[in-house]
Design a protein around this motif. Structure first.
Motif, PDB file in Angstrom:
ATOM      1  N   THR A 136       1.725   9.088  -6.246  1.00  0.00           N
ATOM      2  CA  THR A 136       2.145  10.470  -5.985  1.00  0.00           C
ATOM      3  C   THR A 136       3.311  10.841  -6.886  1.00  0.00           C
ATOM      4  O   THR A 136       3.361  11.945  -7.453  1.00  0.00           O
ATOM      5  CB  THR A 136       2.549  10.631  -4.509  1.00  0.00           C
TER       6      THR A 136
ATOM      7  N   HIS B  43      -7.236   3.648  -1.277  1.00  0.00           N
ATOM      8  CA  HIS B  43      -6.363   3.051  -0.256  1.00  0.00           C
ATOM      9  C   HIS B  43      -6.693   3.559   1.148  1.00  0.00           C
ATOM     10  O   HIS B  43      -5.906   3.367   2.075  1.00  0.00           O
ATOM     11  CB  HIS B  43      -4.890   3.356  -0.568  1.00  0.00           C
TER      12      HIS B  43
ATOM     13  N   ILE C 205       0.912   3.984  -3.046  1.00  0.00           N
ATOM     14  CA  ILE C 205       0.603   5.401  -2.822  1.00  0.00           C
ATOM     15  C   ILE C 205       1.788   6.273  -3.225  1.00  0.00           C
ATOM     16  O   ILE C 205       1.619   7.335  -3.844  1.00  0.00           O
ATOM     17  CB  ILE C 205       0.228   5.643  -1.345  1.00  0.00           C
TER      18      ILE C 205
ATOM     19  N   ILE D 218      -4.640   3.024   4.645  1.00  0.00           N
ATOM     20  CA  ILE D 218      -4.045   4.129   5.402  1.00  0.00           C
ATOM     21  C   ILE D 218      -4.447   4.046   6.873  1.00  0.00           C
ATOM     22  O   ILE D 218      -3.617   4.246   7.775  1.00  0.00           O
ATOM     23  CB  ILE D 218      -4.473   5.484   4.795  1.00  0.00           C
TER      24      ILE D 218
ATOM     25  N   ILE E 155      -5.365   7.044  -4.305  1.00  0.00           N
ATOM     26  CA  ILE E 155      -5.084   7.228  -2.880  1.00  0.00           C
ATOM     27  C   ILE E 155      -6.361   7.061  -2.062  1.00  0.00           C
ATOM     28  O   ILE E 155      -6.357   6.441  -0.986  1.00  0.00           O
ATOM     29  CB  ILE E 155      -4.447   8.611  -2.633  1.00  0.00           C
TER      30      ILE E 155
ATOM     31  N   SER F 266       0.822  -1.207   0.000  1.00  0.00           N
ATOM     32  CA  SER F 266       0.000   0.000   0.000  1.00  0.00           C
ATOM     33  C   SER F 266       0.858   1.259   0.000  1.00  0.00           C
ATOM     34  O   SER F 266       0.568   2.221  -0.720  1.00  0.00           O
ATOM     35  CB  SER F 266      -0.953   0.004   1.194  1.00  0.00           C
TER      36      SER F 266
ATOM     37  N   THR G 225      -4.365   9.918  -9.585  1.00  0.00           N
ATOM     38  CA  THR G 225      -3.634   9.762  -8.327  1.00  0.00           C
ATOM     39  C   THR G 225      -4.554   9.933  -7.129  1.00  0.00           C
ATOM     40  O   THR G 225      -4.512   9.143  -6.178  1.00  0.00           O
ATOM     41  CB  THR G 225      -2.484  10.795  -8.241  1.00  0.00           C
TER      42      THR G 225
END
Length: 231
Positions: free
Chosen positions: A156, A202, A152, A206, A199, A148, A195
């Motif tokens: 980014t 996810h 991420i 997180i 994110i 993960s 992006t």
């Protein structure tokens, strides 16, 4: 004409994105990936539920369903739109990612789009992006052991690097020409949207990372299915 081409690329990409490799491979093996592990139909969950071979097959399928159409569009459209063709390739890639993440026939619940995004980025045929982003992903995964975090970081990095290449005139866009510059900025916005969506997908990861509950990456199968329990 270019508006129509944007729409066609977006819809065409979405159609390619609907090929859910994880779901198809799972059916062949008699396992619904959406009922095990993270409930995701992507590469990482396929690896955890069905093993390394499944993870590789799903990755290749999800990667190629954006890479192949983006590659073809890149090679064809550059001859007709030399200073804006990457914008249309990115629309095609964006559509593929959306088709993968939000497949209508699965209740708009698909994967997280990392492999599919990777295929689209490679389809841009920019060697600097490919090499640097691959190194960034592998290094992050090797250091953190969290898929993960690596995903991420990769997403980014895609936006950051694309922006840098755009503003130093290393992409097809001519930043000195208003129409080409506008197309370049538009393409950057789309990249940033991809992006942001990745994110957001996810968010559960997180939360687990913050609570120190996230599973570390391994090439071994770690989730048992009903078939495993019956053996």
């Amino acid at each position: 004409m270019t508006i129509l081409l944007r729409v066609l690329c977006l819809l065409g990409g979405y159609a390619f994105g609907l090929i859910e490799t994880g779901v198809l491979y799972g059916k062949i093996k008699g396992v619904d990936l959406r009922k095990y592990g993270s409930g995701n139909s992507g590469t990482t969950n396929a690896l955890r539920v069905l093993g390394p071979k499944a993870g590789l097959v799903v990755f290749i399928g999800d990667f190629c369903k954006s890479f192949i159409p983006c590659l073809v569009a890149n090679l064809v459209l550059r001859h007709f739109y030399p200073d804006t063709y990457l914008l249309f390739v990115i629309y095609l890639g964006f559509g593929a990612v959306m088709g993968h993440i939000f497949p209508f026939y699965l209740g708009f619940k698909g994967g997280k789009g990392i492999a599919t995004t990777g295929g689209a980025i490679v389809g841009l045929l920019n060697p600097w992006m490919i090499l640097i982003l691959l190194a960034l992903f592998v290094l992050t995964l090797a250091v953190t052991k969290y898929m993960s975090v690596a995903s991420i970081t990769l997403m980014t990095g895609i936006t950051v690097m694309y922006a840098i290449l755009l503003f130093i005139n290393k992409l097809c866009f001519d930043m000195a020409v208003p129409s080409s510059k506008a197309a370049g900025i538009e393409s950057l916005v789309i990249i940033a949207c991809i992006t942001g969506i990745a994110i957001y997908k996810h968010k559960a990861n997180i939360v687990r990372l913050m609570n120190h509950e996230e599973n570390r990456f391994t090439f071994k199968k770690t989730v048992k299915t009903d078939e495993d329990e019956a053996k």
